[in-house]
Design a protein around this motif. Structure first.
Motif, PDB file in Angstrom:
ATOM      1  N   ILE A 240       0.645  -1.270   0.093  1.00  0.00           N
ATOM      2  CA  ILE A 240      -0.056   0.082  -0.043  1.00  0.00           C
ATOM      3  C   ILE A 240       0.777   1.171   0.065  1.00  0.00           C
ATOM      4  O   ILE A 240       0.569   2.095  -0.881  1.00  0.00           O
ATOM      5  N   PRO A 241       1.856   1.403   0.810  1.00  0.00           N
ATOM      6  CA  PRO A 241       2.644   2.776   0.963  1.00  0.00           C
ATOM      7  C   PRO A 241       3.325   2.870  -0.639  1.00  0.00           C
ATOM      8  O   PRO A 241       3.816   3.818  -0.821  1.00  0.00           O
ATOM      9  N   CYS A 242       3.726   1.714  -1.209  1.00  0.00           N
ATOM     10  CA  CYS A 242       4.308   1.617  -2.327  1.00  0.00           C
ATOM     11  C   CYS A 242       3.556   2.252  -3.446  1.00  0.00           C
ATOM     12  O   CYS A 242       4.327   2.606  -4.688  1.00  0.00           O
ATOM     13  N   LEU A 243       2.331   2.047  -3.425  1.00  0.00           N
ATOM     14  CA  LEU A 243       1.397   2.302  -4.482  1.00  0.00           C
ATOM     15  C   LEU A 243       1.070   3.755  -4.732  1.00  0.00           C
ATOM     16  O   LEU A 243       0.729   4.293  -5.571  1.00  0.00           O
ATOM     17  N   ALA A 244       1.328   4.664  -3.500  1.00  0.00           N
ATOM     18  CA  ALA A 244       1.054   6.060  -3.518  1.00  0.00           C
ATOM     19  C   ALA A 244       1.961   6.770  -4.771  1.00  0.00           C
ATOM     20  O   ALA A 244       2.934   6.342  -4.989  1.00  0.00           O
ATOM     21  N   ALA A 245       1.426   7.865  -5.324  1.00  0.00           N
ATOM     22  CA  ALA A 245       2.162   8.443  -6.212  1.00  0.00           C
ATOM     23  C   ALA A 245       3.402   9.215  -5.670  1.00  0.00           C
ATOM     24  O   ALA A 245       3.686   9.171  -4.341  1.00  0.00           O
ATOM     25  N   ARG A 246       4.242   9.474  -6.334  1.00  0.00           N
ATOM     26  CA  ARG A 246       5.881   9.867  -6.032  1.00  0.00           C
ATOM     27  C   ARG A 246       5.998  10.912  -5.148  1.00  0.00           C
ATOM     28  O   ARG A 246       6.785  11.080  -4.363  1.00  0.00           O
ATOM     29  N   ASP A 247       5.023  11.907  -5.019  1.00  0.00           N
ATOM     30  CA  ASP A 247       5.234  13.200  -4.159  1.00  0.00           C
ATOM     31  C   ASP A 247       4.485  12.926  -3.049  1.00  0.00           C
ATOM     32  O   ASP A 247       4.244  13.822  -2.050  1.00  0.00           O
ATOM     33  N   THR A 248       3.742  11.844  -2.703  1.00  0.00           N
ATOM     34  CA  THR A 248       2.827  11.577  -1.577  1.00  0.00           C
ATOM     35  C   THR A 248       3.333  11.287  -0.328  1.00  0.00           C
ATOM     36  O   THR A 248       4.339  10.303  -0.273  1.00  0.00           O
ATOM     37  N   PRO A 249       3.327  12.112   0.577  1.00  0.00           N
ATOM     38  CA  PRO A 249       4.327  11.763   1.954  1.00  0.00           C
ATOM     39  C   PRO A 249       3.627  10.506   2.502  1.00  0.00           C
ATOM     40  O   PRO A 249       2.657   9.886   2.570  1.00  0.00           O
ATOM     41  N   ARG A 250       4.554   9.936   3.462  1.00  0.00           N
ATOM     42  CA  ARG A 250       4.123   8.605   3.736  1.00  0.00           C
ATOM     43  C   ARG A 250       4.729   8.773   5.352  1.00  0.00           C
ATOM     44  O   ARG A 250       6.112   9.151   5.658  1.00  0.00           O
ATOM     45  N   ILE A 251       4.055   8.448   6.315  1.00  0.00           N
ATOM     46  CA  ILE A 251       4.469   8.450   7.931  1.00  0.00           C
ATOM     47  C   ILE A 251       4.497   6.893   8.275  1.00  0.00           C
ATOM     48  O   ILE A 251       3.400   6.224   8.116  1.00  0.00           O
ATOM     49  N   VAL A 252       5.457   6.749   8.861  1.00  0.00           N
ATOM     50  CA  VAL A 252       5.391   5.413   9.608  1.00  0.00           C
ATOM     51  C   VAL A 252       5.307   5.450  11.081  1.00  0.00           C
ATOM     52  O   VAL A 252       6.421   6.142  11.751  1.00  0.00           O
ATOM     53  N   VAL A 253       4.380   4.778  11.654  1.00  0.00           N
ATOM     54  CA  VAL A 253       4.429   4.984  13.295  1.00  0.00           C
ATOM     55  C   VAL A 253       4.571   3.470  13.728  1.00  0.00           C
ATOM     56  O   VAL A 253       3.948   2.712  13.537  1.00  0.00           O
TER      57      VAL A 253
END
Length: 376
Positions: A240-253
Motif C-alpha cells: 500500500i505505501p508503495c502504490l502512492a504517487a511519487r510526491d505523496t508523503p508517507r508517515i510510519v508510526v
C-alpha cells in the motif's frame, strides 16, 4: 523526534485524503500483544502444547505463521483454535477497548481527512471508535463473524463461542473450566470441521473489496499514507505505501523503522518515521497539530465513554422510533372494525407485550386502561 513530529503534523495539515494502514502494533496499547515483536504471538509460540502431529509441530517450529495457515488448517483445525481460543472469547466478551491511537483515526474522520483505513487486524477495535464502515477495509478478515473454511457458510457467533469454550482446551492454563482435550467443531451446514472466525489464513486469498479499494485509491486519490504498527512484511497489504504517487508523503508510526526494503527512505524529505509506542506518537502528533483541546487533553477512557454515550443515544433514538411505530400499529389494530372485539383484544395484548420487551418507560397496563375506549 520533535522534528519528525513537526514534519508529520505539517503533512497532515495539508492533506485531505488520508489512507491509513494498520497492523497489530496499534492494538498493543489496548492490551493485545502483536505477532512479531519479542513477546508477541509468534515469538512465544509453543508447538509442543498444540494438538498436532509431529510433522505439523515441526512445521510450526520452523515457521510460526504455519499455525494460522491453510496448509495446517485444512488437515487439522485444532492448533488454530487452541492458539486463538482466549482471543476469540475475549473479543466476543468485549474484553479489549480501542486505544488513543485508534481514536486518532476517528479524529481524522471527524475532520474530513480520512479517506480509507486498511486494517490488517482482526480484532475490530478500529470500528469500535465509530469509523464509517464504508471507509474501513478489513484486509485479513474479522473475529466478529464465523464461517466454515470448507463450504463458506456462516454460523452463529454465540453458538460457536459456546462450542469453542466447551470443545477446545486452554493451552495457556487460565481457564479451569476448559476441557482437558480438544475435539473438532463440526460445521452445521456441511458437517466438516472447518468452522473458525472469518479471518484470512496464510495461503488463502484476501477479500475482493481489498483489491477494489486499492485500485480506486491509488495512485492518484490518496495524498498522504500513514502506516501504523506493522512490520510491512505481509503481502499484498505491505504494498500500500508503495502504490502512492511519487510526491505523496508517507508517515510510519512504529517501534522501529520498517519498509526500507520496499523503498521507504527516512532520510528523504518524503518519508517520516515516528518511533515508539503508537499511543505516545499520536499523543505527540495531536499536540503538535493543535488538536489537543478536542482530543489529547482527554484520557482515552473518556473518549471511549463519549463514543459509548453517542452509541447509546443512537440506540435510544432508534428505540423511540420503533416504539412510536408500535403505538400507532396498536391503535390501528384496536380501531379496526374488520376484526371482532375478541380478536382485537388479543392483538392489542400481544403488541403491548412487545412494547414491554422493548424495556420502554411507558406503563403498558396504564396505557391499555387509558385507551380502553378504542375497544368499545
Amino acid at each position: 523526534m520533535a522534528a519528525a513530529t513537526e514534519r508529520a503534523a505539517a503533512a497532515l495539515q495539508t492533506s485531505q485524503r488520508v489512507a491509513v494502514l494498520l497492523g497489530a502494533g496499534i492494538s498493543v496499547g489496548s492490551g493485545i500483544p502483536d505477532f512479531r515483536s519479542p513477546g508477541g504471538m509468534y515469538d512465544t509460540l509453543r508447538p509442543d502444547l498444540l494438538t498436532a502431529t509431529p510433522a505439523q509441530r515441526a512445521l510450526m517450529a520452523r515457521d510460526p505463521t504455519a499455525v494460522v495457515s491453510w496448509t495446517i488448517f485444512r488437515e487439522n483445525q485444532l492448533p488454530y483454535l487452541e492458539l486463538r481460543r482466549p482471543f476469540i472469547l475475549g473479543i466476543n466478551e468485549g474484553r479489549w477497548k480501542p486505544s488513543l491511537a485508534h481514536y486518532f483515526l476517528q479524529e481524522l474522520q471527524d475532520r474530513g481527512k480520512l479517506h480509507r483505513c486498511y486494517s490488517q487486524n482482526i480484532d475490530g477495535l478500529e470500528l469500535m471508535t465509530g469509523l464509517d464502515r464504508s471507509r474501513v477495509v478489513t484486509c485479513h478478515g474479522s473475529l466478529g463473524a464465523i464461517s466454515c473454511e470448507f463450504c463458506g457458510k456462516p454460523a452463529d457467533r454465540d453458538w460457536f463461542t459456546s462450542a469453542l469454550r466447551s470443545s477446545i482446551r486452554d493451552i495457556y492454563g487460565t481457564d479451569d473450566s476448559a476441557p482437558k482435550t480438544s475435539t473438532p467443531i463440526s460445521c452445521p451446514a456441511c458437517g466438516r470441521p472447518g468452522l473458525k472466525p472469518s479471518t484470512v489464513l496464510y495461503g488463502r486469498s484476501l477479500p475482493g473489496d481489498f483489491f477494489e479499494a486499492m485500485e480506486a485509491d491509488f495512485p492518484s486519490t490518496i495524498d498522504l499514507v500513514i502506516v501504523v504498527g506493522t512490520s510491512l512484511t505481509v503481502s499484498p497489504a505491505n504494498q500500500i505505501p508503495c502504490l502512492a504517487a511519487r510526491d505523496t508523503p508517507r508517515i510510519v508510526v512504529n517501534m522501529e523503522p520498517v519498509g526500507e526494503d520496499l523503498g521507504l527512505d527516512f532520510a528523504s524529505k518524503r518519508d517520516i518515521f515516528l518511533g515508539g509506542a503508537c499511543d505516545d506518537s499520536f499523543a505527540n502528533l495531536l499536540r503538535e497539530l493543535g488538536w489537543s483541546s478536542t482530543f489529547a487533553s482527554k484520557p482515552a477512557g473518556e473518549r471511549r465513554q463519549q463514543h459509548q454515550q453517542h452509541q447509546q443515544h443512537q440506540q435510544n433514538a432508534e428505540q423511540e422510533v420503533a416504539i412510536e411505530a408500535l403505538l400507532v400499529k396498536i391503535k390501528d389494530q384496536a380501531r379496526s372494525k374488520e376484526l371482532g372485539l375478541g380478536a382485537r383484544r388479543v392483538l392489542l395484548s400481544d403488541m403491548l407485550d412487545s412494547l414491554r420487551h422493548l424495556e420502554h418507560e411507558i406503563d403498558a397496563d396504564q396505557w391499555l386502561y387509558e385507551e380502553q375506549p378504542l375497544l368499545n
